[in-house]
Scaffold this motif. Structure first.
Motif, PDB file in Angstrom:
ATOM      1  N   HIS A 149      31.021  35.963  50.240  1.00 46.13           N
ATOM      2  CA  HIS A 149      31.794  36.904  51.055  1.00 46.13           C
ATOM      3  C   HIS A 149      31.409  38.346  50.742  1.00 46.13           C
ATOM      4  CE1 HIS A 149      34.275  34.272  53.341  1.00 46.13           C
ATOM      5  NE2 HIS A 149      34.831  33.695  52.292  1.00 46.13           N
ATOM      6  N   GLU A 183      35.809  51.920  50.091  1.00 42.22           N
ATOM      7  CA  GLU A 183      36.825  50.875  50.258  1.00 42.22           C
ATOM      8  C   GLU A 183      36.217  49.489  50.047  1.00 42.22           C
ATOM      9  OE1 GLU A 183      39.898  51.138  50.346  1.00 42.22           O
ATOM     10  OE2 GLU A 183      40.731  49.301  51.202  1.00 42.22           O
ATOM     11  N   ARG A 186      35.999  48.897  46.424  1.00 45.50           N
ATOM     12  CA  ARG A 186      37.349  48.665  45.886  1.00 45.50           C
ATOM     13  C   ARG A 186      37.777  47.218  46.152  1.00 45.50           C
ATOM     14  NH1 ARG A 186      42.469  47.995  46.949  1.00 45.50           N
ATOM     15  NH2 ARG A 186      42.088  47.886  49.189  1.00 45.50           N
ATOM     16  N   VAL A 190      38.624  44.673  43.055  1.00 50.75           N
ATOM     17  CA  VAL A 190      40.026  44.372  42.810  1.00 50.75           C
ATOM     18  C   VAL A 190      40.339  42.905  43.131  1.00 50.75           C
ATOM     19  CG1 VAL A 190      41.406  44.753  44.886  1.00 50.75           C
ATOM     20  CG2 VAL A 190      42.016  45.891  42.738  1.00 50.75           C
ATOM     21  N   SER A 191      39.538  42.289  43.992  1.00 49.78           N
ATOM     22  CA  SER A 191      39.788  40.882  44.315  1.00 49.78           C
ATOM     23  C   SER A 191      39.072  39.949  43.340  1.00 49.78           C
ATOM     24  CB  SER A 191      39.342  40.575  45.749  1.00 49.78           C
ATOM     25  OG  SER A 191      37.965  40.828  45.895  1.00 49.78           O
TER      26      SER A 191
ATOM     27  N   ARG B 138      48.874  48.278  47.273  1.00 49.81           N
ATOM     28  CA  ARG B 138      48.149  49.090  46.295  1.00 49.81           C
ATOM     29  C   ARG B 138      47.995  50.529  46.783  1.00 49.81           C
ATOM     30  NH1 ARG B 138      45.204  46.120  42.576  1.00 49.81           N
ATOM     31  NH2 ARG B 138      45.599  43.875  42.764  1.00 49.81           N
ATOM     32  N   ALA B 141      44.469  51.836  48.165  1.00 52.45           N
ATOM     33  CA  ALA B 141      43.841  51.241  49.353  1.00 52.45           C
ATOM     34  C   ALA B 141      43.741  52.269  50.473  1.00 52.45           C
ATOM     35  CB  ALA B 141      44.642  50.034  49.819  1.00 52.45           C
ATOM     36  N   ASP B 142      42.677  52.197  51.258  1.00 56.73           N
ATOM     37  CA  ASP B 142      42.493  53.049  52.440  1.00 56.73           C
ATOM     38  C   ASP B 142      42.814  52.187  53.657  1.00 56.73           C
ATOM     39  OD1 ASP B 142      41.404  54.237  54.750  1.00 56.73           O
ATOM     40  OD2 ASP B 142      39.840  55.258  53.604  1.00 56.73           O
ATOM     41  N   ALA B 145      40.224  51.770  56.719  1.00 59.45           N
ATOM     42  CA  ALA B 145      38.953  51.213  56.245  1.00 59.45           C
ATOM     43  C   ALA B 145      39.151  49.774  55.766  1.00 59.45           C
ATOM     44  CB  ALA B 145      38.384  52.073  55.129  1.00 59.45           C
ATOM     45  N   TYR B 146      40.269  49.532  55.082  1.00 59.57           N
ATOM     46  CA  TYR B 146      40.573  48.176  54.622  1.00 59.57           C
ATOM     47  C   TYR B 146      40.653  47.209  55.797  1.00 59.57           C
ATOM     48  CZ  TYR B 146      43.350  44.159  53.327  1.00 59.57           C
ATOM     49  OH  TYR B 146      43.790  42.879  53.195  1.00 59.57           O
ATOM     50  N   HIS B 149      37.320  46.328  57.331  1.00 55.00           N
ATOM     51  CA  HIS B 149      36.553  45.384  56.507  1.00 55.00           C
ATOM     52  C   HIS B 149      37.084  43.962  56.653  1.00 55.00           C
ATOM     53  CE1 HIS B 149      33.706  47.963  54.626  1.00 55.00           C
ATOM     54  NE2 HIS B 149      34.601  48.762  54.085  1.00 55.00           N
ATOM     55  N   GLU B 183      39.042  31.301  50.325  1.00 53.15           N
ATOM     56  CA  GLU B 183      38.634  32.430  49.490  1.00 53.15           C
ATOM     57  C   GLU B 183      38.721  33.739  50.275  1.00 53.15           C
ATOM     58  OE1 GLU B 183      38.260  32.554  46.423  1.00 53.15           O
ATOM     59  OE2 GLU B 183      37.116  34.370  45.948  1.00 53.15           O
ATOM     60  N   LEU B 184      38.392  33.685  51.564  1.00 52.61           N
ATOM     61  CA  LEU B 184      38.483  34.882  52.407  1.00 52.61           C
ATOM     62  C   LEU B 184      39.921  35.390  52.440  1.00 52.61           C
ATOM     63  CD1 LEU B 184      36.800  35.186  55.889  1.00 52.61           C
ATOM     64  CD2 LEU B 184      39.034  36.154  55.473  1.00 52.61           C
ATOM     65  N   ARG B 186      42.249  34.827  50.279  1.00 50.80           N
ATOM     66  CA  ARG B 186      42.616  35.300  48.941  1.00 50.80           C
ATOM     67  C   ARG B 186      42.127  36.732  48.728  1.00 50.80           C
ATOM     68  NH1 ARG B 186      40.972  36.454  44.054  1.00 50.80           N
ATOM     69  NH2 ARG B 186      38.799  36.216  44.645  1.00 50.80           N
ATOM     70  N   ILE B 187      40.844  36.986  49.066  1.00 50.54           N
ATOM     71  CA  ILE B 187      40.270  38.325  48.910  1.00 50.54           C
ATOM     72  C   ILE B 187      41.076  39.349  49.709  1.00 50.54           C
ATOM     73  CG2 ILE B 187      38.265  39.769  49.453  1.00 50.54           C
ATOM     74  CD1 ILE B 187      36.489  37.308  48.879  1.00 50.54           C
ATOM     75  N   VAL B 190      44.761  39.783  48.017  1.00 54.94           N
ATOM     76  CA  VAL B 190      44.831  40.298  46.651  1.00 54.94           C
ATOM     77  C   VAL B 190      44.295  41.726  46.577  1.00 54.94           C
ATOM     78  CG1 VAL B 190      42.700  39.797  45.403  1.00 54.94           C
ATOM     79  CG2 VAL B 190      44.897  39.053  44.466  1.00 54.94           C
ATOM     80  N   SER B 191      43.426  42.103  47.528  1.00 50.55           N
ATOM     81  CA  SER B 191      42.901  43.469  47.505  1.00 50.55           C
ATOM     82  C   SER B 191      43.816  44.431  48.253  1.00 50.55           C
ATOM     83  CB  SER B 191      41.496  43.512  48.100  1.00 50.55           C
ATOM     84  OG  SER B 191      41.522  43.069  49.433  1.00 50.55           O
ATOM     85  N   LEU B 192      44.865  43.882  48.894  1.00 49.17           N
ATOM     86  CA  LEU B 192      45.808  44.741  49.612  1.00 49.17           C
ATOM     87  C   LEU B 192      47.110  44.914  48.829  1.00 49.17           C
ATOM     88  CD1 LEU B 192      46.523  46.318  52.192  1.00 49.17           C
ATOM     89  CD2 LEU B 192      47.447  44.202  53.134  1.00 49.17           C
ATOM     90  N   ASP B 195      50.778  43.068  42.604  1.00 46.93           N
ATOM     91  CA  ASP B 195      51.361  41.820  42.110  1.00 46.93           C
ATOM     92  C   ASP B 195      52.823  41.726  42.534  1.00 46.93           C
ATOM     93  OD1 ASP B 195      48.951  41.302  41.023  1.00 46.93           O
ATOM     94  OD2 ASP B 195      49.507  41.773  38.952  1.00 46.93           O
TER      95      ASP B 195
END
Lengths: 213, 213
Positions: A149, A183, A186, A190-191, B138, B141-142, B145-146, B149, B183-184, B186-187, B190-192, B195
DNA sequence: CCTACCGATCGGTAGG
DNA sequence: CCTACCGATCGGTAGG
């Protein structure tokens, strides 16, 4: 610059922008400033030219990669990610060619990936697993799937970065690419890492910088 | 099934697999079982056929999206992500067509993105910003842009999912796609979320499930 | 939905 | 590196 190199440069740009089927030999020859028949003296067929273009791009990457893997620095992942981004953002046509080839010839690309990518992907996945044992990497991450990925995020993302950038600011500021790549890095980090892993990584980098002064 | 629909189906598959330049009208007509001239009675030109194919794909997505955004459930992001993955994995040709169009006609696609994607991207980015204020998302995070992606991760990833899958297991098990999409997701999550945000989200889902029984 | 046909362009060759 | 040329195929039209 000799004619052969000129042909390869123009062909790289055209194949990346309009694809194999959308690019004619006359169009390439015209831009170089020679006749189509002369182009076919340097490259015996359109297929051969296309192969040469792909080989040139992939061999450049094969020069860069082993050097990065051999470096063996403490924050290897950081360097690997950053250099991969740099390599493809330096010339997005590299990314576009690879993406197009994956769409146009999935069978050929699958074989190429198995030979050229799978081996060192296993190596890096090994590092990731060791990171999971030490608690630096998130336990629920799937190393191989994660790496695929991230590779796709970098290669595909840079292939269409100018199109993605336009959504951030409609006037198309060049800072958008920076915003996107920051980004991207990041998300990738972070993941993968736990908070503890990121702290350790930053600690090591601070120590390395202090030591070098 | 009427001829028009048959033509659209075959054309969708061909354009997705070999692109606009790599697909001839005769090839489409042959597969449908009619003559090229008959195809041109239903669609006045190759360009018109291509436009119809794209419109069909994008309008399907425009049916699904507003329903998702209007749902307004507590774990809206989760549903949105999951449904987007489902929509494109249901028929990866949708993803391939959009990816090809972005590569072949970046200028046209930029305008389309500005009109069709930018507005609701701003809406979702607004949700993300509110999540940052409440500490669920988080802080570094942008949002825009996030989101770009993640959209690319889903659309581009499913466009080439069979090629990526082959690296996981060379014999090509269908479970690889599941492994990649898990996995996609999860990424993306977890990146957004922080916890704390993930815990709150799981808490809400448990409560919702308990309430519905 | 068909047959018959159009000019343009394609990748590639012969010969110099 | 050129001129001249090849058969095949392209998207599209005329007329029924």
């Amino acid at each position: 610059m000799d004619v052969r190199t000129q042909i390869l440069d123009v062909a790289t740009r055209r194949f990346a922008a309009q694809g194999y089927g959308g690019t004619s030999l006359s169009a390439i020859a015209d831009e170089v400033g020679i006749r189509k028949a002369s182009l076919l003296y340097h490259f015996p067929s359109k297929d051969e030219l296309h192969r040469s273009v792909l080989d040139q791009v992939l061999s450049r990457w094969n020069e860069v990669l082993p050097r990065l893997l051999a470096a063996g620095s403490a924050d290897r992942f950081d360097a690997l990610l950053h250099e991969t981004v740099r390599f493809f953002s330096e010339d997005p046509d590299r990314a576009r060619l690879i993406l197009r080839e994956t769409l146009d010839n999935p069978v050929t690309m699958r074989e190429r990936l198995l030979v050229a990518v799978a081996p060192w992907l296993q190596v890096i996945a090994g590092y990731v697993r060791r990171g999971q044992e030490s608690g630096e990497v998130r336990a629920d991450a799937d190393p191989e799937a994660y790496l695929l990925h991230v590779i796709h995020l970098v290669v595909g993302g840079l292939a269409i970065s100018d199109t993605l950038g336009i959504v951030l600011s409609p006037d198309g500021a060049s800072s958008d690419i920076q915003r996107l790549t920051r980004e991207l890095e990041r998300i990738a980090k972070v993941s993968l890492f736990t908070d503890e892993g990121i702290e350790r990584m930053n600690g090591r980098r601070a120590a390395a910088h202090a030591g070098s002064h």
